[in-house]
Design a protein around this motif. Structure first.
Motif, PDB file in Angstrom:
ATOM      1  N   TYR A  93       0.925  -1.277   0.019  1.00  0.00           N
ATOM      2  CA  TYR A  93       0.175   0.042  -0.022  1.00  0.00           C
ATOM      3  C   TYR A  93       0.894   1.205   0.012  1.00  0.00           C
ATOM      4  O   TYR A  93       0.523   2.238  -0.727  1.00  0.00           O
ATOM      5  N   LEU A  94       2.000   1.192   0.836  1.00  0.00           N
ATOM      6  CA  LEU A  94       2.814   2.501   0.734  1.00  0.00           C
ATOM      7  C   LEU A  94       3.860   2.393  -0.163  1.00  0.00           C
ATOM      8  O   LEU A  94       4.774   3.320  -0.142  1.00  0.00           O
ATOM      9  N   ARG A  95       3.803   1.345  -1.097  1.00  0.00           N
ATOM     10  CA  ARG A  95       4.946   1.239  -2.204  1.00  0.00           C
ATOM     11  C   ARG A  95       4.639   2.437  -2.897  1.00  0.00           C
ATOM     12  O   ARG A  95       3.694   2.567  -3.685  1.00  0.00           O
ATOM     13  N   SER A  96       5.837   3.275  -3.370  1.00  0.00           N
ATOM     14  CA  SER A  96       5.951   4.329  -4.281  1.00  0.00           C
ATOM     15  C   SER A  96       5.857   3.706  -5.706  1.00  0.00           C
ATOM     16  O   SER A  96       6.897   2.986  -6.199  1.00  0.00           O
ATOM     17  N   PRO A  97       5.084   4.079  -6.603  1.00  0.00           N
ATOM     18  CA  PRO A  97       5.209   3.902  -8.027  1.00  0.00           C
ATOM     19  C   PRO A  97       6.433   4.630  -8.750  1.00  0.00           C
ATOM     20  O   PRO A  97       6.411   4.414 -10.064  1.00  0.00           O
TER      21      PRO A  97
END
Length: 461
Positions: free
Chosen positions: A348-352
């Motif tokens: 969920y917190l993963r940056s694209p």
């Protein structure tokens, strides 16, 4: 004086052909439900579309894994490791509670063996007919049935192999290659390899895979205890086994020694001899025994899912369920829950947006016009989202430090781009030697999407 005779110890027993008998019952229907669910998921998922692409695709050529709305790159390998850990703990948890329930209902070997056995029964007939057919000399009728069966098996195996490769090569592109007879060498290899594996394992090897090739059968006992649900034979109630008439006279047990539990077993064991490592927990013997108990007017459950403790201490189903939540199960559940929560939070917190700043090592800091100091870098930008993005490049760390020329870069959807930049600062803005700076990428129109990366700016001495 008699000489001692040599004793020959055979290390491998010749395989005896097993002809599993068809059985109907609660567990047989449940097993077929899982056959349908797993195969619908397997064969249909590659055809699902998401954002004008295949929803689930492990594209090894471009090194991208598409999982519906999620795009994973080689840098995200940690998520694959976490997925394997979660799968392992799920297996440990299921085994601790219900033994080899995975093997009996959802293992691909079990699923495809069920499918191939269904084809065999439809073409060659029930168990007795199949045994008689194999004992007959070769004839046109026998050759016809055997040929039809193997052609049907090969058709299922080829479609399975094709679908499997469709998870790694876009399946619509793969289908077009089939129609145009333009298959590549690797597609040919993997389709035929997986087809051969399916045909051989489900059609020929069958129980041999479970008994000799699968490592799970060997270490499953380390996850069992006296409160694990297993397929059990109630020896106290069933023995001494004998004809029904003897049972009715009160001189025998409930088992009438009909051997149906052996005939329906896909691995050919007799569960009345106790739990054996060959037992895959499919409960076919439970269905067969319950049918016999119904016909003889006796209570069901002579063969049933139970635990060793329940048999020894005559526990009720409520007691069995209560003891199922023991320390081992609680630990597995807690660890599994923590891993799942951590993985979901990380996703969920993963940056694209990912950024690497690589300084040009062939060109150290140099003086250019107007007394400016210039360093050259290459920005390795990874846009893991499925929308094209425009990013603004800003730098900080030294007075007067700025980006020379254009300070924006456009990166396509799920694209990696190498973008060269030149940074300049006035002479005297930093100490001679290395100076720490930061390069920031910010999405135009979405300031919340940004990433910072440290670098070094060289000032000539």
């Amino acid at each position: 004086m008699n000489e001692p005779q040599e004793q020959v110890i055979k290390m491998y027993a010749k395989r005896e052909e097993i002809y599993p008998r068809e059985v109907d019952g609660k567990y047989a229907r449940l097993r077929w439900l899982f056959v349908w669910l797993t195969q619908i998921a397997f064969y249909c998922t590659p055809w699902l579309q998401w954002n004008d692409r295949q929803a689930l695709l492990f594209d090894l050529g471009t090194r991208k894994f598409y999982i519906f709305g999620l795009v994973l790159w080689p840098q995200d390998f940690i998520y694959l490791a976490v997925l394997l850990i979660i799968s392992a703990y799920l297996l440990f948890l299921a085994t601790a509670i219900a033994g080899r329930v995975w093997c009996g209902f959802t293992c691909p070997q079990t699923v495809y063996t069920e499918i191939f056995l269904w084809i065999e029964r439809k073409i060659e007939g029930p168990r007795s007919a199949r045994i008689a057919l194999d004992r007959q000399p070769l004839s046109a009728k026998k050759a016809g049935k055997k040929t039809a069966k193997h052609l049907a098996w090969l058709a299922v195996a080829l479609w399975t192999g094709f679908t499997f490769v469709g998870y790694f090569t876009p399946i619509k592109h793969l289908m077009n290659e089939v129609w145009t007879l333009n298959f590549g060498p690797w597609e040919w290899f993997w389709v035929l390899f997986y087809s051969f594996a399916t045909y051989g394992n489900a059609g020929w090897l069958r129980e041999q895979v479970c008994k000799y090739m699968c490592p799970y059968a060997r270490f499953q006992s380390s996850m069992f205890d006296r409160d694990t649900l297993i397929i059990t034979y109630d020896t106290e109630r069933g023995e001494p086994r004998g004809p029904l008439a003897k049972n009715k006279n009160g001189n025998g047990g409930s088992c009438i020694d009909c051997s149906l539990c052996v005939q329906v077993c896909p691995t050919g064991i007799d569960i009345r001899n106790g739990l054996q490592y060959e037992c895959i927990g499919c409960a076919a013997c439970v269905d067969a025994c319950n049918i016999v108990m119904d016909k003889t007017g006796q209570p069901r459950g002579l063969i049933r899912y139970s635990t060793e403790r329940a048999l020894d201490e005559h526990l009720t189903p409520t007691d069995i369920r209560r003891r199922a939540m023991r320390t081992r199960v609680k630990i597995y559940t807690a660890v599994l829950g923590l891993i799942v929560i951590a993985a979901c939070t990380s996703l969920y917190l993963r940056s694209p947006l990912k950024l690497d700043v690589i300084r040009d090592r062939g060109s150290m800091g140099r003086e250019v016009e107007d007394g400016m100091i210039e360093n050259v870098y290459r920005l390795q930008i990874m846009n893991t989202s499925e929308q094209e993005q425009v990013y603004k490049i800003t730098v900080s760390g030294l007075p007067t430090l700025a980006v020379a020329a254009a300070d924006t870069v456009r990166v396509g959807a799920t694209e990696t781009k190498a973008h060269p930049i030149r940074l300049r600062a006035q002479h005297g803005a930093g100490q001679p030697g290395s100076n720490k700076i930061e390069v920031t990428l910010t999405a135009v129109g979405d300031p919340s999407l940004h990433v910072k990366e440290s670098a070094v700016f060289i000032v000539p001495r």
